[in-house]
Design a protein around this motif. Structure first.
Motif, short mmCIF file in Angstrom:
data_model
loop_
_atom_site.label_atom_id
_atom_site.label_comp_id
_atom_site.label_asym_id
_atom_site.label_seq_id
_atom_site.Cartn_x
_atom_site.Cartn_y
_atom_site.Cartn_z
N PHE A 45 49.13 32.87 28.05
CA PHE A 45 49.11 34.32 27.87
C PHE A 45 48.80 35.10 29.15
N GLY A 46 48.37 34.42 30.22
CA GLY A 46 48.06 35.11 31.47
C GLY A 46 47.12 34.33 32.36
N VAL A 47 46.56 35.02 33.36
CA VAL A 47 45.66 34.38 34.32
C VAL A 47 44.32 35.09 34.38
N PHE A 48 43.27 34.30 34.59
CA PHE A 48 41.93 34.83 34.79
C PHE A 48 41.68 34.97 36.28
N LEU A 49 41.01 36.05 36.66
CA LEU A 49 40.82 36.38 38.07
C LEU A 49 39.36 36.61 38.39
N LEU A 50 38.96 36.14 39.56
CA LEU A 50 37.67 36.50 40.14
C LEU A 50 37.98 37.63 41.10
N LEU A 51 37.39 38.80 40.86
CA LEU A 51 37.76 40.01 41.60
C LEU A 51 36.90 40.21 42.84
N ASN A 52 37.53 40.53 43.94
CA ASN A 52 36.82 40.80 45.20
C ASN A 52 35.96 42.06 45.06
N GLY A 53 34.75 41.98 45.57
CA GLY A 53 33.86 43.13 45.59
C GLY A 53 33.13 43.42 44.30
N THR A 54 33.38 42.65 43.27
CA THR A 54 32.68 42.83 41.99
C THR A 54 32.23 41.45 41.48
N PRO A 55 31.09 40.99 41.96
CA PRO A 55 30.67 39.60 41.71
C PRO A 55 30.41 39.27 40.25
#
Length: 104
Positions: A45-55
């Motif tokens: 269904f999609g991809v999980f992301l670790l977002l830059n600048g928001t730990p």
């Protein structure tokens, strides 16, 4: 390596940190804002992301928010695009993806 995988627990922020930081995350990443990060999990269904600048934030880019001709980015791929929704029930920042690049 399997085609699909859930994020490795060691890469995901603790759930209590995500919950405590949710109001700050929503404020820091308003709808329409540009975000970048890297793929830490892939599902049909999609991809999980670790977002830059928001730990303490997890992003999710669903296939419905990607161009039809594009395939899911690979684990470790760097991605960037726009915030389209805040899912309060599971504390996910929904992302629309139009482009990505393989990390080096």
């Amino acid at each position: 390596m399997p085609e699909f995988s859930w994020p490795d627990r060691s890469q995901v922020p603790a759930s209590d940190g995500i919950d405590r930081s949710w109001p700050v995350t929503v404020s820091a990443l308003p709808l329409g804002s540009h975000v970048s990060g890297w793929v830490i999990g892939r599902q049909p269904f999609g991809v999980f992301l670790l977002l830059n600048g928001t730990p303490h934030a997890i992003g999710l880019a669903e296939i419905t928010a990607m161009p039809h001709h594009m395939k899911l980015p690979a684990l470790g791929a760097t991605v960037a695009d726009e915030v389209i929704w805040h899912a309060d029930h599971n504390r996910q920042v929904k992302i629309r993806l139009d482009e990505w690049h393989v990390s080096s």
